[in-house]
Design a protein around this motif. Structure first.
Motif, PDB file in Angstrom:
ATOM      1  N   HIS A 128      -3.173  -2.432   3.882  1.00 45.59           N
ATOM      2  CA  HIS A 128      -2.727  -2.179   5.253  1.00 45.59           C
ATOM      3  C   HIS A 128      -1.769  -0.997   5.354  1.00 45.59           C
ATOM      4  CE1 HIS A 128      -4.711  -5.745   6.711  1.00 45.59           C
ATOM      5  NE2 HIS A 128      -4.213  -6.399   5.680  1.00 45.59           N
ATOM      6  N   GLU A 129      -1.057  -0.691   4.278  1.00 52.07           N
ATOM      7  CA  GLU A 129      -0.087   0.409   4.267  1.00 52.07           C
ATOM      8  C   GLU A 129      -0.295   1.238   3.009  1.00 52.07           C
ATOM      9  OE1 GLU A 129       2.352   0.985   6.608  1.00 52.07           O
ATOM     10  OE2 GLU A 129       1.686  -0.719   7.819  1.00 52.07           O
ATOM     11  N   ILE A 130      -0.459   2.541   3.155  1.00 57.70           N
ATOM     12  CA  ILE A 130      -0.700   3.387   1.986  1.00 57.70           C
ATOM     13  C   ILE A 130       0.520   3.395   1.064  1.00 57.70           C
ATOM     14  CG2 ILE A 130       0.006   5.614   2.983  1.00 57.70           C
ATOM     15  CD1 ILE A 130      -3.074   4.944   0.698  1.00 57.70           C
ATOM     16  N   GLU A 131       1.722   3.279   1.633  1.00 61.48           N
ATOM     17  CA  GLU A 131       2.933   3.240   0.798  1.00 61.48           C
ATOM     18  C   GLU A 131       2.922   2.020  -0.132  1.00 61.48           C
ATOM     19  OE1 GLU A 131       3.101   3.524   4.186  1.00 61.48           O
ATOM     20  OE2 GLU A 131       3.906   5.553   4.468  1.00 61.48           O
TER      21      GLU A 131
ATOM     22  N   LEU B 153      -0.061   1.162  -7.305  1.00 53.67           N
ATOM     23  CA  LEU B 153      -0.686   2.105  -8.230  1.00 53.67           C
ATOM     24  C   LEU B 153       0.334   2.648  -9.223  1.00 53.67           C
ATOM     25  CD1 LEU B 153      -3.490   3.324  -8.712  1.00 53.67           C
ATOM     26  CD2 LEU B 153      -2.806   5.241  -7.258  1.00 53.67           C
ATOM     27  N   ASP B 154       1.551   2.876  -8.767  1.00 54.15           N
ATOM     28  CA  ASP B 154       2.611   3.356  -9.650  1.00 54.15           C
ATOM     29  C   ASP B 154       2.917   2.328 -10.740  1.00 54.15           C
ATOM     30  OD1 ASP B 154       4.528   5.437 -10.325  1.00 54.15           O
ATOM     31  OD2 ASP B 154       6.066   3.989  -9.708  1.00 54.15           O
ATOM     32  N   GLY B 155       2.861   1.044 -10.394  1.00 55.71           N
ATOM     33  CA  GLY B 155       3.073  -0.006 -11.394  1.00 55.71           C
ATOM     34  C   GLY B 155       1.978  -0.006 -12.450  1.00 55.71           C
ATOM     35  N   VAL B 156       0.735   0.185 -12.033  1.00 56.77           N
ATOM     36  CA  VAL B 156      -0.382   0.279 -12.984  1.00 56.77           C
ATOM     37  C   VAL B 156      -0.151   1.466 -13.912  1.00 56.77           C
ATOM     38  CG1 VAL B 156      -2.878   0.699 -13.211  1.00 56.77           C
ATOM     39  CG2 VAL B 156      -2.027  -0.839 -11.429  1.00 56.77           C
ATOM     40  N   HIS B 157       0.241   2.590 -13.337  1.00 58.98           N
ATOM     41  CA  HIS B 157       0.516   3.803 -14.121  1.00 58.98           C
ATOM     42  C   HIS B 157       1.642   3.560 -15.138  1.00 58.98           C
ATOM     43  CE1 HIS B 157       1.517   7.903 -15.181  1.00 58.98           C
ATOM     44  NE2 HIS B 157       2.718   7.718 -14.705  1.00 58.98           N
ATOM     45  N   LYS B 158       2.716   2.925 -14.712  1.00 57.79           N
ATOM     46  CA  LYS B 158       3.844   2.669 -15.616  1.00 57.79           C
ATOM     47  C   LYS B 158       3.422   1.792 -16.793  1.00 57.79           C
ATOM     48  CE  LYS B 158       7.546   3.486 -12.373  1.00 57.79           C
ATOM     49  NZ  LYS B 158       8.524   2.934 -11.458  1.00 57.79           N
ATOM     50  N   ARG B 159       2.560   0.820 -16.535  1.00 54.15           N
ATOM     51  CA  ARG B 159       2.093  -0.029 -17.637  1.00 54.15           C
ATOM     52  C   ARG B 159       1.204   0.768 -18.593  1.00 54.15           C
ATOM     53  NH1 ARG B 159       2.668  -3.452 -13.356  1.00 54.15           N
ATOM     54  NH2 ARG B 159       0.516  -3.361 -12.599  1.00 54.15           N
ATOM     55  N   THR B 160       0.414   1.684 -18.070  1.00 57.32           N
ATOM     56  CA  THR B 160      -0.387   2.562 -18.937  1.00 57.32           C
ATOM     57  C   THR B 160       0.535   3.422 -19.792  1.00 57.32           C
ATOM     58  OG1 THR B 160      -2.244   2.597 -17.393  1.00 57.32           O
ATOM     59  CG2 THR B 160      -2.103   4.422 -18.959  1.00 57.32           C
TER      60      THR B 160
ATOM     61  N   LYS C 145       0.380  14.105  -8.307  1.00 53.99           N
ATOM     62  CA  LYS C 145      -0.529  14.747  -7.351  1.00 53.99           C
ATOM     63  C   LYS C 145      -1.292  13.704  -6.540  1.00 53.99           C
ATOM     64  CE  LYS C 145      -1.196  18.975  -9.982  1.00 53.99           C
ATOM     65  NZ  LYS C 145      -2.074  19.690 -10.903  1.00 53.99           N
ATOM     66  N   LEU C 146      -1.770  12.664  -7.213  1.00 51.22           N
ATOM     67  CA  LEU C 146      -2.520  11.621  -6.519  1.00 51.22           C
ATOM     68  C   LEU C 146      -1.640  10.906  -5.501  1.00 51.22           C
ATOM     69  CD1 LEU C 146      -4.970   9.780  -6.048  1.00 51.22           C
ATOM     70  CD2 LEU C 146      -4.222   8.432  -8.035  1.00 51.22           C
ATOM     71  N   THR C 147      -0.483  10.449  -5.920  1.00 51.74           N
ATOM     72  CA  THR C 147       0.357   9.669  -5.004  1.00 51.74           C
ATOM     73  C   THR C 147       0.885  10.533  -3.863  1.00 51.74           C
ATOM     74  OG1 THR C 147       2.284   9.899  -6.450  1.00 51.74           O
ATOM     75  CG2 THR C 147       0.967   7.917  -6.709  1.00 51.74           C
ATOM     76  N   GLU C 148       1.286  11.757  -4.159  1.00 53.31           N
ATOM     77  CA  GLU C 148       1.756  12.635  -3.086  1.00 53.31           C
ATOM     78  C   GLU C 148       0.629  12.932  -2.102  1.00 53.31           C
ATOM     79  OE1 GLU C 148       3.537  16.066  -4.956  1.00 53.31           O
ATOM     80  OE2 GLU C 148       5.443  15.007  -5.290  1.00 53.31           O
TER      81      GLU C 148
ATOM     82  N   ASP D  62      -4.040   6.778   7.781  1.00 51.63           N
ATOM     83  CA  ASP D  62      -5.363   7.167   8.296  1.00 51.63           C
ATOM     84  C   ASP D  62      -6.437   7.081   7.213  1.00 51.63           C
ATOM     85  OD1 ASP D  62      -4.240   7.606  10.758  1.00 51.63           O
ATOM     86  OD2 ASP D  62      -4.180   9.793  10.562  1.00 51.63           O
ATOM     87  N   ILE D  63      -6.040   7.286   5.957  1.00 48.79           N
ATOM     88  CA  ILE D  63      -7.004   7.234   4.851  1.00 48.79           C
ATOM     89  C   ILE D  63      -7.653   5.852   4.776  1.00 48.79           C
ATOM     90  CG2 ILE D  63      -5.285   6.626   3.076  1.00 48.79           C
ATOM     91  CD1 ILE D  63      -8.344   8.858   2.541  1.00 48.79           C
ATOM     92  N   LEU D  64      -6.933   4.828   5.206  1.00 51.48           N
ATOM     93  CA  LEU D  64      -7.428   3.457   5.063  1.00 51.48           C
ATOM     94  C   LEU D  64      -8.631   3.156   5.951  1.00 51.48           C
ATOM     95  CD1 LEU D  64      -3.991   1.648   4.837  1.00 51.48           C
ATOM     96  CD2 LEU D  64      -5.460   2.418   2.964  1.00 51.48           C
ATOM     97  N   SER D  65      -8.789   3.909   7.031  1.00 60.40           N
ATOM     98  CA  SER D  65      -9.930   3.677   7.920  1.00 60.40           C
ATOM     99  C   SER D  65     -11.001   4.766   7.795  1.00 60.40           C
ATOM    100  CB  SER D  65      -9.451   3.589   9.374  1.00 60.40           C
ATOM    101  OG  SER D  65      -8.785   4.776   9.735  1.00 60.40           O
ATOM    102  N   LYS D  66     -10.771   5.706   6.916  1.00 59.25           N
ATOM    103  CA  LYS D  66     -11.715   6.804   6.706  1.00 59.25           C
ATOM    104  C   LYS D  66     -12.958   6.313   5.962  1.00 59.25           C
ATOM    105  CE  LYS D  66     -11.726  11.450   4.728  1.00 59.25           C
ATOM    106  NZ  LYS D  66     -10.927  12.481   4.065  1.00 59.25           N
ATOM    107  N   LYS D  67     -14.066   6.979   6.172  1.00 59.01           N
ATOM    108  CA  LYS D  67     -15.302   6.714   5.423  1.00 59.01           C
ATOM    109  C   LYS D  67     -15.503   7.856   4.430  1.00 59.01           C
ATOM    110  CE  LYS D  67     -16.822   3.110   7.784  1.00 59.01           C
ATOM    111  NZ  LYS D  67     -16.980   1.810   7.233  1.00 59.01           N
TER     112      LYS D  67
END
Length: 161
Positions: free
Chosen positions: A3-6, A12-19, A91-94, A102-107
């Motif tokens: 519901h919120e990109i933030e 996603l940052d948590g997944v990255h930190k574990r990697t 780069k991805l997160t920024e 808006d990305i959440l409703s994009k196709k």
């Protein structure tokens, strides 16, 4: 559904930190190790995770699937590869934050040309990374290196019924 990109970027940052915890236990001499000639090396897997982040971002920004590759030009040492991983994550997160909710409703189009909601592709980003982190875990164990426990405990340490 996201519901919120933030909120998603935080996850996603948590997944990255574990990697990145895995990166800390990989000895330099294992970067080129692979289980067979036709498989990715540990270094290849790490560079692949990083480059894939840029590929996913390109789907949302340009509407195209373009993969930068996982060649050694993206880092031959653990430090170089680690820097590449961090740079691609930023780069991805920024990029995602800049696009906002808006990305959440994009196709967007899948690799096979089917239109799907972008949030489905967003969900595949951590799934992809976790899949390859599992490979790295296996590679480490084959080489007698204990991978980090991503949540702090081994299953043997969890209370049984």
């Amino acid at each position: 559904m996201i519901h919120e990109i933030e909120e998603y970027v935080k996850y996603l940052d948590g997944v990255h930190k574990r990697t990145m915890q895995y990166v800390k236990v990989i000895p330099d001499e294992l970067l080129n190790w692979k289980p067979s000639e036709d498989k990715f090396s540990i270094g290849d897997l790490l560079r692949h995770i990083a480059s894939s982040r840029l590929m996913f971002l390109g789907i949302f920004e340009q509407g195209s699937w373009t993969y930068a590759g996982h060649d050694s030009g993206k880092g031959t040492s653990l430090e170089d590869i680690s820097n590449y991983l961090e740079s691609c994550q930023i780069k991805l997160t920024e990029g995602l934050l800049k696009m906002g909710n808006d990305i959440l409703s994009k196709k967007v189009l899948t690799l096979l040309g089917h239109e799907v909601s972008a949030w489905r592709i967003l969900m595949s980003i951590p799934e992809h990374e976790i899949h390859h982190r599992g490979q790295i875990s296996t590679y480490l164990q084959i080489n007698k290196i204990e991978p980090p426990q991503i949540f702090g405990l081994k299953i043997e340490q969890v209370k049984t019924l």
